[in-house]
Scaffold this motif. Structure first.
Motif, short mmCIF file in Angstrom:
data_model
loop_
_atom_site.label_atom_id
_atom_site.label_comp_id
_atom_site.label_asym_id
_atom_site.label_seq_id
_atom_site.Cartn_x
_atom_site.Cartn_y
_atom_site.Cartn_z
N SER A 290 0.83 -1.20 0.00
CA SER A 290 0.00 0.00 0.00
C SER A 290 0.87 1.26 0.00
N GLU A 291 2.12 1.15 0.41
CA GLU A 291 3.02 2.32 0.38
C GLU A 291 3.90 2.31 -0.87
N GLY A 292 3.54 1.46 -1.83
CA GLY A 292 4.29 1.45 -3.10
C GLY A 292 5.67 0.84 -2.99
N ARG A 293 5.85 -0.06 -2.02
CA ARG A 293 7.16 -0.71 -1.86
C ARG A 293 6.97 -2.22 -1.85
N GLU A 294 6.38 -2.74 -2.91
CA GLU A 294 6.08 -4.17 -2.93
C GLU A 294 7.34 -4.99 -2.65
N PHE A 295 7.22 -5.91 -1.73
CA PHE A 295 8.38 -6.69 -1.31
C PHE A 295 8.39 -8.07 -1.96
N ARG A 296 9.30 -8.25 -2.91
CA ARG A 296 9.48 -9.58 -3.50
C ARG A 296 10.86 -10.09 -3.11
N GLY A 297 10.88 -11.21 -2.45
CA GLY A 297 12.17 -11.74 -1.99
C GLY A 297 11.93 -12.58 -0.76
N LEU A 298 12.91 -12.56 0.12
CA LEU A 298 12.78 -13.35 1.34
C LEU A 298 12.58 -12.40 2.51
N LEU A 299 11.43 -12.53 3.15
CA LEU A 299 11.18 -11.71 4.33
C LEU A 299 11.50 -12.57 5.55
N TYR A 300 12.37 -12.05 6.38
CA TYR A 300 12.83 -12.80 7.56
C TYR A 300 12.52 -11.96 8.78
N GLY A 301 11.58 -12.44 9.56
CA GLY A 301 11.21 -11.73 10.78
C GLY A 301 12.00 -12.30 11.95
N GLY A 302 12.70 -11.40 12.66
CA GLY A 302 13.33 -11.79 13.92
C GLY A 302 12.33 -11.45 15.02
N PHE A 303 11.78 -12.45 15.66
CA PHE A 303 10.74 -12.24 16.67
C PHE A 303 11.26 -12.61 18.06
#
Ligand code: AMP
Ligand code: GLY
Length: 464
Positions: A290-303
């Motif tokens: 929605s902010e025009g920064r479509e994320f294609r790749g590997l999203l890695y969340g450190g939780f």
């Protein structure tokens, strides 16, 4: 996985579905010279692709798999794109964060070469901690601790003085995982946190201001997922060990080793916790779009699992190192198809995961964490290590004339599977006898005692 067609929109390449991955054949350039890139290159090669590589060191494992190697600064986006074009690369997979921040995906897009890894704007989810925190708050996504971002030292110091709790000081920009300092760990108290803020601004650490956060307590875990900008294909969970020495003591490092267990969760994380983390990531993807920064790749969340539920510690825009090794090792199906289709914006193919535990332990140069000994010789008996049922992945080492030497970073990793983590750890112990030189490892990762400690920590956190 989700909706999906199995044909790709890439022109000129033969695509098949995951069940027949061995017939996929492309020229793939892998950027990066560590263990993470070694396992990625090994996997893509085993799926029938020709490998090209670009890296700053001369990683012997990756070099061996490659038809051509460009040794260069990994942030030299233009040079790497030129190499990709010259060698006829069909696809590029980017391992580390620095080339992503330098805009390598944008550079490759202009050259018409598809790339697994987000463009510079979307990579800010990692390269700007203030952007990542701000994104969650703007969109009402849960998971943030109390935080505030500052461009000026005096405002940050005033804020810390007003805090009634211990803080964490984070340079907003990239610092190779070594810029964050926590009150109660690297900092004595909030007064020392103020001094560190001064140092960040005076020395320009991270180069982009600071984020001050409430200090959370709990157990950290990593959730990695392939994203096509809209959907996520999650891997099993894994847990890294950031401290240099046994019992989580010593300086913070890039990660000394990691483990996963057979059900894809962790001894302290239940399915509900994991779904909470996944939901935070899904909402983050939508917010990015929605902010025009479509994320294609590997999203890695450190939780972190805390007594107040699941909290986000940080996002990364790339596979985790070492945890990528745990999860890729147990992934069945065509990774090539998954990565290419994600880059294309229409995730297809699927992965399933072996029901087995994994342990990964890094070997690092003596002094790593403070003053690593660089250029010292190391020996590795690959055949004997393989005979123990253990995989060896090379990291930041150099090879010249058949001799291996250390750099200032992590040298190599041993990875094993087992019914339980301690079965895998025992294999690694045996394989470790075939290693020589001034390197050390953490011997507690994956042991029965360590797993029991993790389980108890989880019970305590869930009881509250
Ligand atoms: P980061 O680079 O943001 O992952 O931070 C490095 C390490 O600092 C993390 O792996 C945590 O161990 C610790 N850390 C970061 N943020 C917090 C926080 N808000 N509370 C407690 N520890 C934190
Ligand atoms: N597991 C630490 C990192 O990849 O940043």
């Amino acid at each position: 996985m989700h909706e999906a067609g199995s044909t790709s929109r890439y022109p000129g390449h033969l695509y098949t579905d995951a069940a027949d991955a061995s017939t996929v054949s492309m020229k793939i350039l892998v950027v990066g010279g560590g263990c993470r890139e070694h396992i990625i290159a090994e996997r893509l090669s085993s799926e029938g692709n020709a490998i090209l590589s670009a890296m700053k060191n001369r990683n012997p494992g990756i070099s061996r798999l490659s038809d051509a190697v460009l040794q260069c600064d990994e942030t030299a986006a233009g040079r790497i794109a030129g190499f990709a074009r010259e060698k006829g690369a069909d696809f590029v997979v980017v391992g580390p964060e620095n080339p992503l921040q330098a805009g390598i995906a944008d550079e490759l897009a202009s050259a018409g070469i598809p790339c697994f890894g987000p463009g510079r704007d979307a990579a800010e989810i990692e390269s700007s901690k203030s952007f990542a925190r701000g994104l969650l708050s703007r969109h009402g996504i849960p998971g943030n601790p109390e935080f505030a971002s500052f461009d000026s030292e005096s405002d940050a110091v005033r804020y810390i003085r007003s805090c009634g709790h211990d803080v964490v000081v984070k340079p907003s920009g990239l610092t190779g995982g070594k810029g964050v300092k926590v009150v109660g760990e690297q900092l004595r108290d909030n007064a020392e946190a103020c001094e560190y803020v001064g140092e960040i601004f005076n020395r320009g650490i991270g180069g982009a201001g600071v984020v001050i956060e409430e200090r959370l307590r709990g157990e950290e875990f990593s959730l990695q997922a392939v994203s096509d900008g809209k959907r996520l294909l999650p891997f099993p969970l894994a847990q890294d060990h950031k401290r240099a020495h046994e019992g989580d003591t010593g300086p913070n490092t890039g990660g000394m080793g990691s483990y996963s267990i057979s059900n894809g969760l962790l001894p302290f994380v239940n399915a509900e916790d994991r779904n909470e983390a996944l939901c935070i990531m899904q909402r983050t993807l939508a917010a990015m779009r929605s902010e025009g920064r479509e994320f294609r790749g590997l999203l890695y969340g450190g939780f972190m699992l805390t007594d107040g539920g699941v909290k986000l510690i940080e996002y990364n825009a790339r596979f985790a190192d070492p945890e990528s090794m745990n999860v890729i090792a147990v992934a069945r199906g065509g990774l090539t198809d998954v990565l290419c289709s994600a880059a294309d914006g229409s995730l297809s193919g699927s992965l399933s995961f072996e029901h087995t535990a994994t342990v990964c332990r890094y070997y690092v140069p003596h002094g790593y964490g403070d003053r690593p000994v660089k250029g010292s010789p190391i020996t590795v008996d690959e055949e004997k290590i393989a005979a123990e049922g253990v995989k060896l992945y090379y990291g930041s080492v150099n090879e010249k004339g058949g001799k291996l030497t250390t750099t200032t970073s992590r040298s190599f990793a041993l990875l094993a599977k087992g019914d339980e983590p301690w079965d895998a750890a025992a294999r690694i112990e045996r394989a470790g006898q075939h290693i020589g030189g001034l390197v050390y490892t953490r011997k507690d990762i994956g042991t029965r005692e360590e797993m029991q400690r993790k389980r108890s920590a989880g019970e305590a956190l869930h009881r509250v």
